[in-house]
Design a protein around this motif. Structure first.
Motif, PDB file in Angstrom:
ATOM      1  N   SER A  77      91.119  32.911   4.177  1.00 50.42           N
ATOM      2  CA  SER A  77      91.708  32.009   5.171  1.00 50.42           C
ATOM      3  C   SER A  77      92.033  30.653   4.571  1.00 50.42           C
ATOM      4  O   SER A  77      91.439  30.240   3.576  1.00 50.42           O
ATOM      5  N   GLN A  78      92.975  29.964   5.217  1.00 48.43           N
ATOM      6  CA  GLN A  78      93.244  28.572   4.871  1.00 48.43           C
ATOM      7  C   GLN A  78      92.348  27.619   5.680  1.00 48.43           C
ATOM      8  O   GLN A  78      92.351  26.416   5.459  1.00 48.43           O
ATOM      9  N   PHE A  79      91.577  28.180   6.607  1.00 46.38           N
ATOM     10  CA  PHE A  79      90.710  27.380   7.464  1.00 46.38           C
ATOM     11  C   PHE A  79      89.255  27.495   7.007  1.00 46.38           C
ATOM     12  O   PHE A  79      88.857  28.470   6.387  1.00 46.38           O
ATOM     13  N   GLY A  80      88.455  26.485   7.357  1.00 45.86           N
ATOM     14  CA  GLY A  80      87.073  26.440   6.880  1.00 45.86           C
ATOM     15  C   GLY A  80      86.057  27.128   7.772  1.00 45.86           C
ATOM     16  O   GLY A  80      84.871  27.153   7.447  1.00 45.86           O
ATOM     17  N   THR A  81      86.505  27.687   8.886  1.00 42.76           N
ATOM     18  CA  THR A  81      85.585  28.209   9.912  1.00 42.76           C
ATOM     19  C   THR A  81      84.588  29.228   9.375  1.00 42.76           C
ATOM     20  O   THR A  81      83.397  29.180   9.703  1.00 42.76           O
ATOM     21  N   PHE A  82      85.040  30.169   8.541  1.00 41.10           N
ATOM     22  CA  PHE A  82      84.164  31.248   8.086  1.00 41.10           C
ATOM     23  C   PHE A  82      83.565  30.996   6.700  1.00 41.10           C
ATOM     24  O   PHE A  82      82.959  31.895   6.116  1.00 41.10           O
ATOM     25  N   MET A 140      90.061  22.325   7.997  1.00 40.01           N
ATOM     26  CA  MET A 140      90.589  22.512   9.349  1.00 40.01           C
ATOM     27  C   MET A 140      89.920  23.722   9.994  1.00 40.01           C
ATOM     28  O   MET A 140      89.655  24.721   9.330  1.00 40.01           O
ATOM     29  N   SER A 141      89.641  23.616  11.286  1.00 37.52           N
ATOM     30  CA  SER A 141      89.049  24.737  12.020  1.00 37.52           C
ATOM     31  C   SER A 141      90.119  25.754  12.392  1.00 37.52           C
ATOM     32  O   SER A 141      91.243  25.394  12.770  1.00 37.52           O
ATOM     33  N   LEU A 142      89.762  27.030  12.326  1.00 38.74           N
ATOM     34  CA  LEU A 142      90.663  28.105  12.756  1.00 38.74           C
ATOM     35  C   LEU A 142      91.077  27.921  14.209  1.00 38.74           C
ATOM     36  O   LEU A 142      92.230  28.173  14.580  1.00 38.74           O
TER      37      LEU A 142
END
Length: 519
Positions: A402-407, A425-427
């Motif tokens: 992912s490009q997001f940091g959520t996981f 950034m959050s998903l």
């Protein structure tokens, strides 16, 4: 470390790309620190942008001076690149291998990604524990928020704020934590407003009886029934770790088998045991939901570490019992609360997928199995979910790359140390934009406030084609049928609106006629 050190050949011309359902494309292959990009100068040709973190394994082969790289992705896609020149091919292959196996989390793409959309909502603050607790506090006064784990000192895999019984003080929690694996003392996962908190209860142990007894011999084990006279223990064994990983490997191998032999396909599907795992997990979740809803009992879910099968059961029980969990935001809150904040180690479990040869013992498709179970329930109750299958597929993809940091990270403690809220950034910031939400909304949705009881009969649990067969056969006709269904539903809404207008007009005319006739 500079990414340039890992990129031996940043650009190669005349590369031919082969991928499912697209014609072969010739173009320029470029490697950046985080992406493999193939760009063609042909009009109307879609570029390939592939995150290095999505690459699970690569194979190389050579015919004369022409090299071929087979890229196997964590989303089960297989891509082929034909590269002129042996040296260029070897350089590209070694660069991809280095860039797709970076050790440091802070070198991953979410730390470099800058959104191209306007951030309307900060997803990092969309589902805070205090907000979730407010949903229960109006229905019960028996629970409280505890900040005992504020510095992650009591339990490194729990969030700083947890919900616990009001009658238990923080000092008691600290003592209880010393008797629990990893300090994971019991916390509230879900409060069923219909029945409240019953004094009778069930301990659903997701370990096999053998594993539980082995743990007991080492000083752990399970709760003594003599101390809990109104509680009964039930073992509902759910497999873990390498058994699940091997199951996924076998299933994906079966799905990629091109022999078109029916006996071979059915025997491979059965040998994978994937649908057996689905059945076991759903059965345990249904049992938990049944004890809560029909018997008014409380449930304690007990696992080995509490970060895998425990979370599968608690979250699926909520899908069955709680209508909010079947909405888009409710499901996002569920993933945030029951998986991310509850300490499912995504970084370890999703480090590799079905193709990687260098297996570590902690990789397992636990979250994918959960999503598959949700899809099974969605398929059985197609009008009871606000989200569609694409929403579940999207979550699977972002859990692995992912490009997001959520996981990123394995728990809240690690995410705090990495400063993910400040640096990534959050998903949910992306998903919850109106333009994106429309892609994930189920056009058949009608709010259903009832408990839903899925069937766990083997005949009711098919293979999730949207995940496992999407790269093996075209979804063109299914997509067209789906679009036609959406059009029919929209047209039906327009007709219904016209009917309502005509009814109002008729009622007004009848009222006027009545007034004219009256003396």
């Amino acid at each position: 470390m500079e990414f340039a050190e890992l990129i031996k050949t940043p650009r190669v011309d005349n590369v031919v790309l082969h991928r499912p359902f697209y014609p072969a494309v010739e173009g320029t292959l470029c490697l950046t620190g985080h992406h493999l990009i193939l760009s063609s100068r042909q009009d109307n040709t879609e570029e390939l942008w592939l995150l290095h973190s999505n690459i699970d394994a690569i194979d190389k082969r050579f015919v004369g001076s022409l090299g071929t790289i087979i890229i196997k992705c964590k989303d089960f896609r297989i891509i082929q690149l034909d590269i002129p020149g042996m040296e260029e091919c070897l350089n590209i292959a070694s660069s991809i291998e280095a860039l797709s196996t970076l050790d440091s989390i802070t070198l991953m793409y979410p730390f470099f990604y800058r959104p191209m959309f306007e951030v309307i909502e900060d997803g990092w603050h969309s589902f805070l524990p205090e907000q979730e607790f407010e949903l229960y506090s109006s229905a019960t006064s028996e629970w409280r928020l505890s900040y005992v784990n504020k510095e992650f000192a009591v339990c490194p895999s729990y969030p700083p704020i947890v919900t616990v019984p009001k009658s238990i003080d923080d000092e008691a929690l600290r003592k209880v934590a010393t008797f629990r694996h990893g300090g994971r003392f019991p916390v509230l996962s879900y409060y069923h407003k219909k029945n409240g908190m019953g004094k009778r209860g069930y301990i659903i142990d997701t370990r096999s009886l053998n594993v539980a007894q082995q743990a007991r011999a080492k000083g752990g084990g399970f709760e003594q029934e003599a101390h809990y006279p109104q509680w009964r223990r039930i073992h509902k064994s759910i497999e873990r770790y390498h058994i699940l990983q091997e199951s996924l490997i076998k299933l994906v191998e079966a799905c990629n088998d091109q022999t078109h032999n029916m006996d071979r396909w059915l025997s491979k599907l059965e040998a994978s045991n994937w649908l057996t795992h689905i059945k076991e997990i759903l059965t345990a979740a249904c049992l938990a939901a049944q004890c809560i809803d029909r018997e008014g009992a409380s449930i304690l879910i007990h696992g080995t570490e509490g970060t895998d099968s425990t979370l599968q059961v608690t979250s699926l029980a909520q899908i069955i019992l709680e209508p909010r969990s079947r909405t888009i935001r409710g499901f996002e809150a569920l993933v945030e609360r029951e998986w991310l904040q509850a300490g499912h180690p995504f970084q370890q479990r999703c480090a590799q997928s079905a193709y990687c040869n260098t297996k570590q013992k902690w990789e397992a498709p636990v979250f994918l199995l959960f999503l598959d179970c949700v899809w099974q329930i969605l398929r059985q109750f197609p009008c009871s979910f606000e989200f569609n299958e694409n929403f579940l597929i999207m979550l699977f993809e972002h859990a692995y790359a992912s490009q997001f940091g959520t996981f990123l990270g394995n728990n809240e403690s690690e995410r705090c140390k990495l400063k993910l809220q400040q640096k990534t950034m959050s998903l949910w910031s992306w998903v919850n934009q109106p333009g994106e939400l429309s892609k994930f909304t189920n056009p058949l949705f009608e709010a259903n406030n009832l408990v839903i009881w899925p069937s766990v009969a083997p005949q009711s649990l098919p293979l999730w084609e949207g995940i496992f067969l999407r790269w093996n056969r075209s979804s063109k006709y299914l997509d067209e049928a789906y679009e036609e269904m959406v059009n029919i539903i929209e047209y039906n809404k327009e007709l219904q609106a016209k009917v309502n207008i005509l009814r109002r007009q008729l009622a007004e005319l009848e009222t006027e006629d009545g007034m004219q006739e009256s003396p």
